[in-house]
Design an enzyme around this catalytic site. Structure first.
Site, PDB file in Angstrom:
ATOM      1  N   HIS A  10      -9.411   1.350   5.061  1.00  0.00           N
ATOM      2  CA  HIS A  10      -8.111   1.537   5.728  1.00  0.00           C
ATOM      3  C   HIS A  10      -8.301   2.483   6.917  1.00  0.00           C
ATOM      4  CE1 HIS A  10      -4.001   2.667   6.551  1.00  0.00           C
ATOM      5  NE2 HIS A  10      -3.646   1.570   5.913  1.00  0.00           N
ATOM      6  N   GLY A  53       2.956  -1.105   4.218  1.00  0.00           N
ATOM      7  CA  GLY A  53       3.005   0.323   3.919  1.00  0.00           C
ATOM      8  C   GLY A  53       4.426   0.754   3.588  1.00  0.00           C
ATOM      9  N   GLY A  54       5.077   1.412   4.541  1.00  0.00           N
ATOM     10  CA  GLY A  54       6.410   1.990   4.328  1.00  0.00           C
ATOM     11  C   GLY A  54       7.398   1.060   3.636  1.00  0.00           C
ATOM     12  N   GLY A  73       2.800   2.500  10.769  1.00  0.00           N
ATOM     13  CA  GLY A  73       3.750   3.592  10.591  1.00  0.00           C
ATOM     14  C   GLY A  73       4.475   3.986  11.860  1.00  0.00           C
ATOM     15  N   GLU A 101      -6.647   4.874   7.947  1.00  0.00           N
ATOM     16  CA  GLU A 101      -6.436   6.294   7.634  1.00  0.00           C
ATOM     17  C   GLU A 101      -7.688   6.896   6.986  1.00  0.00           C
ATOM     18  OE1 GLU A 101      -2.768   5.600   5.543  1.00  0.00           O
ATOM     19  OE2 GLU A 101      -1.843   5.055   7.444  1.00  0.00           O
ATOM     20  N   SER A 150       3.658  -1.967  10.321  1.00  0.00           N
ATOM     21  CA  SER A 150       5.103  -2.060  10.528  1.00  0.00           C
ATOM     22  C   SER A 150       5.686  -3.438  10.211  1.00  0.00           C
ATOM     23  CB  SER A 150       5.467  -1.622  11.955  1.00  0.00           C
ATOM     24  OG  SER A 150       5.096  -0.265  12.168  1.00  0.00           O
ATOM     25  N   ASN A 201       0.877  -1.170   0.000  1.00  0.00           N
ATOM     26  CA  ASN A 201       0.000   0.000   0.000  1.00  0.00           C
ATOM     27  C   ASN A 201       0.917   1.222   0.000  1.00  0.00           C
ATOM     28  OD1 ASN A 201      -1.753   2.075   0.487  1.00  0.00           O
ATOM     29  ND2 ASN A 201      -2.358   1.400   2.554  1.00  0.00           N
ATOM     30  N   TRP A 202       1.013   1.836  -1.163  1.00  0.00           N
ATOM     31  CA  TRP A 202       1.974   2.946  -1.311  1.00  0.00           C
ATOM     32  C   TRP A 202       1.490   4.229  -0.650  1.00  0.00           C
ATOM     33  CZ3 TRP A 202       3.050   2.208  -7.286  1.00  0.00           C
ATOM     34  CH2 TRP A 202       3.809   1.040  -7.472  1.00  0.00           C
ATOM     35  N   LYS A 203       0.218   4.285  -0.301  1.00  0.00           N
ATOM     36  CA  LYS A 203      -0.352   5.502   0.297  1.00  0.00           C
ATOM     37  C   LYS A 203      -0.072   6.713  -0.607  1.00  0.00           C
ATOM     38  CE  LYS A 203      -0.116   3.252   4.756  1.00  0.00           C
ATOM     39  NZ  LYS A 203       0.021   3.359   6.208  1.00  0.00           N
ATOM     40  N   GLU A 252      -5.191  -4.661  10.690  1.00  0.00           N
ATOM     41  CA  GLU A 252      -4.166  -3.644  10.878  1.00  0.00           C
ATOM     42  C   GLU A 252      -4.431  -2.887  12.178  1.00  0.00           C
ATOM     43  OE1 GLU A 252      -2.300  -2.649   6.748  1.00  0.00           O
ATOM     44  OE2 GLU A 252      -3.864  -1.193   7.205  1.00  0.00           O
TER      45      GLU A 252
HETATM   46  P1  13P Z   1       3.212   0.507   7.640  1.00  0.00           P
HETATM   47  O1  13P Z   1       3.707  -0.803   7.051  1.00  0.00           O
HETATM   48  O2  13P Z   1       3.935   1.701   7.094  1.00  0.00           O
HETATM   49  O3  13P Z   1       3.129   0.469   9.118  1.00  0.00           O
HETATM   50  O4  13P Z   1       1.702   0.694   7.096  1.00  0.00           O
HETATM   51  C1  13P Z   1       0.821  -0.352   7.206  1.00  0.00           C
HETATM   52  C2  13P Z   1      -0.406  -0.026   6.446  1.00  0.00           C
HETATM   53  O5  13P Z   1      -1.134   0.887   6.797  1.00  0.00           O
HETATM   54  C3  13P Z   1      -0.696  -0.799   5.228  1.00  0.00           C
HETATM   55  O6  13P Z   1      -1.969  -0.547   4.761  1.00  0.00           O
END
Ligand code: 13P
Length: 250
Positions: free
Chosen positions: A95, A233-234, A173, A97, A212, A9-11, A167
């Site tokens: 998600h 994510g990251g 993050g 967010e 994470s 998930n590149w956000k 999640e």
């Molecule tokens: P991180 O891997 O950056 O913690 O993000 C997880 C995430 O929100 C994937 O959708």
């Protein structure tokens, strides 16, 4: 045996240049990924670029969100039929967010889930508790509420064509991963919740862990009985790190 699945998930990240480089890097190491389906969820505007770069490859792609509406006066939205036109296989819905920053409700998330499926797109339904909810022992209540809203609207059978991602918000993050045991506990709870409606569906649905996930903790998470892969994510923004995570599913 459930297919392993790792999705990036590149956000809100990337440029045309960085995305091309990232995809070339991932593609060049894909021969080492033996077991997992691999997907990337890109910002909408880069989906055509991703589609072109991944043509004839083993990597599939999707969106990070989708409108609950098919068309109409909804400025700024992108619909499931639009995503389908660009051959998106997946769309993330709910998600944390989106839930927290954009105030998406359980009902709206359920509507997005249905909208995606109506056009043959597999939703990746995210669920998970906030830190204060975990600390007040509300994890299962929160996850059950988020799940039940979708089951009520879409029906249990719809989970044959969907993926769930657990999640925990406090792990996203932050560098604080849930321990494999903590994650497994909630994954098992999710599967049991589905099994109350249909054990066969519960047994086949993929449940990913997100929060994470890094190359050094992926293997121990993916070793848990009810963890079928990860939503990353990251760490999905770095080709070699993302590939190591995909290989941890081997
Ligand atoms: P991180 O891997 O950056 O913690 O993000 C997880 C995430 O929100 C994937 O959708």
């Amino acid at each position: 045996m459930r297919q392993r699945f790792v999705a990036g998930n590149w956000k809100l990240n990337g440029t045309r240049q960085s995305i091309s480089t990232l995809l070339q890097g991932i593609l060049s190491g894909m021969q080492d990924v033996k077991n997992a389906e691999v997907a990337v969820c890109a910002p909408y505007i880069y989906i055509p670029l991703v589609a072109e770069s991944l043509k004839n490859s083993a990597i599939v792609y999707g969106a990070q969100n989708v409108s609950e509406y098919e068309s109409g006066a909804y400025t700024g939205e992108i619909s499931a039929p639009m995503l389908k036109e660009f051959d998106c296989k997946y769309a993330i819905v709910g998600h944390s967010e989106r839930r927290s920053i954009y105030n998406e409700t359980d009902q709206q998330v359920a509507a997005k889930f249905v909208a995606a499926q109506n056009f043959g797109i597999r939703p990746i339904l995210c669920v998970g508790e906030r830190l204060e909810e975990r600390e007040s022992n509300d994890t299962e209540n929160v996850v059950a509420r988020q799940l039940d809203a979708v089951i009520a609207k879409a029906g249990i059978e719809s989970f044959r064509e969907a993926v769930i991602a657990y999640e925990p918000v406090w792990a996203i993050g932050t560098g604080k991963t849930a321990s494999p045991e903590q994650a497994q506990e909630v994954h098992a709870f999710i599967r049991q919740r589905l099994a109350r409606k249909n054990p066969e569906v519960a047994n086949l649905v993929q449940i990913l862990y997100g929060g994470s996930v890094k190359p050094d903790n992926a293997r121990s998470l993916f070793a848990q009985a009810d963890i079928d892969g990860g939503l990353i994510g990251g760490a999905s923004l770095d080709a070699s790190g993302f590939l190591s995570i995909c290989c941890a599913a081997n």
